[in-house]
Enzyme design. Structure first.
Site, PDB file in Angstrom:
ATOM      1  N   SER A  96       0.803  -1.222   0.000  1.00  0.00           N
ATOM      2  CA  SER A  96       0.000   0.000   0.000  1.00  0.00           C
ATOM      3  C   SER A  96       0.836   1.271   0.000  1.00  0.00           C
ATOM      4  O   SER A  96       0.390   2.312  -0.493  1.00  0.00           O
ATOM      5  CB  SER A  96      -0.935   0.006   1.217  1.00  0.00           C
ATOM      6  OG  SER A  96      -0.199  -0.183   2.418  1.00  0.00           O
ATOM      7  N   HIS A 115      -0.958   5.897   6.778  1.00  0.00           N
ATOM      8  CA  HIS A 115      -0.305   5.866   5.467  1.00  0.00           C
ATOM      9  C   HIS A 115       0.016   7.300   5.054  1.00  0.00           C
ATOM     10  O   HIS A 115      -0.637   8.248   5.534  1.00  0.00           O
ATOM     11  CB  HIS A 115      -1.216   5.227   4.415  1.00  0.00           C
ATOM     12  CG  HIS A 115      -1.291   3.741   4.491  1.00  0.00           C
ATOM     13  ND1 HIS A 115      -2.057   3.090   5.441  1.00  0.00           N
ATOM     14  CD2 HIS A 115      -0.688   2.759   3.761  1.00  0.00           C
ATOM     15  CE1 HIS A 115      -1.927   1.784   5.275  1.00  0.00           C
ATOM     16  NE2 HIS A 115      -1.101   1.560   4.274  1.00  0.00           N
TER      17      HIS A 115
END
Length: 255
Positions: A34, A237
């Site tokens: 990711s 993230h």
């Protein structure tokens, strides 16, 4: 003096003109999880949650390589890279980038434990991850890197690290200072192992931790998302700033 000026100007012009020409001849492939697919940034699409705001897509947009294969996929482990990404990798690739290892080491369940349990439970979960990184991950990274080299023997392979997620100086945050320090230390151990195995494979290791200094979760100018309810996968993230100001320079400097 004029001749020196002309020489310097001509040399600089040659460098400027040579860079796009070189990039235009490059076949670039982005592998990984990711952190390479662009989770945390806007515009995520498909099951792999790929975004045009990822560092890989931004590098391709800026450099216009001859071809760009965007194979990175959210949630990927070394098994996923070996099983589905490397088989699709162009054998004639000139440049390959990758982030991998975080999901193998239990990134998501560790974060959940640290969000919901005590400081000591968080530290214990991080220590489980460290044990995995020390004992199991090296072999998995070695197998993954060897498979990349076998499939694309002429490629320059850039292995990027993970950032230290949290700012530990701020008082107010969604996790205690003790938890933030535990998670950051786990990331440090993971990055050190990735660096060791990448260099053993003859790959280029590019550490993003310096770029992210002062920009962790709970800092005054975060380049990573904190706990995000919608969409939940964005939690911890990089945001758009993290990809363009953190990861993109790390790839550009190593490519």
């Amino acid at each position: 003096m004029r001749s020196v000026t002309v020489l310097v100007t001509t040399s600089l012009l040659s460098l400027v003109l040579a860079t796009p020409a070189r990039a235009a001849s490059i076949d670039y492939v982005a592998l990984g999880d990711s952190y390479s697919s662009g989770v945390g940034a806007p515009g995520q699409t498909g099951l792999c949650l790929r975004s045009d705001y990822s560092y890989a897509a931004r590098w391709a947009a800026r450099n216009s390589p001859a071809t760009f294969q965007f194979l990175a996929c959210s949630g990927a482990t070394t098994d996923d890279v070996l099983g589905s990404q490397i088989p699709a990798l162009k054998s004639g690739a000139d440049l390959v980038s990758i982030t991998i290892g975080g999901n193998d080491a239990g990134f998501a369940p560790t974060v959940v434990t640290c969000l919901t349990a005590s400081d000591s439970a968080c530290a214990a979960k991080v220590n489980q991850g460290k044990a995995y990184v020390a004992n199991t991950l090296p072999g998995r990274l070695d197998a993954t890197y060897a498979a990349i080299r076998a499939k694309a023997p002429g490629a320059r392979v850039v292995v990027l690290s993970y950032p230290l997620i949290f700012d530990t100086a701020s008082v107010l945050c969604e996790m205690s200072v003790a938890k933030r320090k535990s998670i950051n230390d786990g990331a440090r151990v993971l990055d050190e192992m990735i660096e060791q195995r990448a260099e053993a494979a003859g790959f280029v290791y590019s550490d993003v931790r310096d770029e992210f200094i002062g920009h962790g979760v709970c800092s005054t100018a975060p380049w990573l998302n904190g706990l995000t309810i919608v969409p939940p996968q964005n939690s911890y993230h990089p945001n758009s700033s993290g990809y363009v100001n953190g990861y993109l320079p790390a790839l550009s400097g190593a490519a």
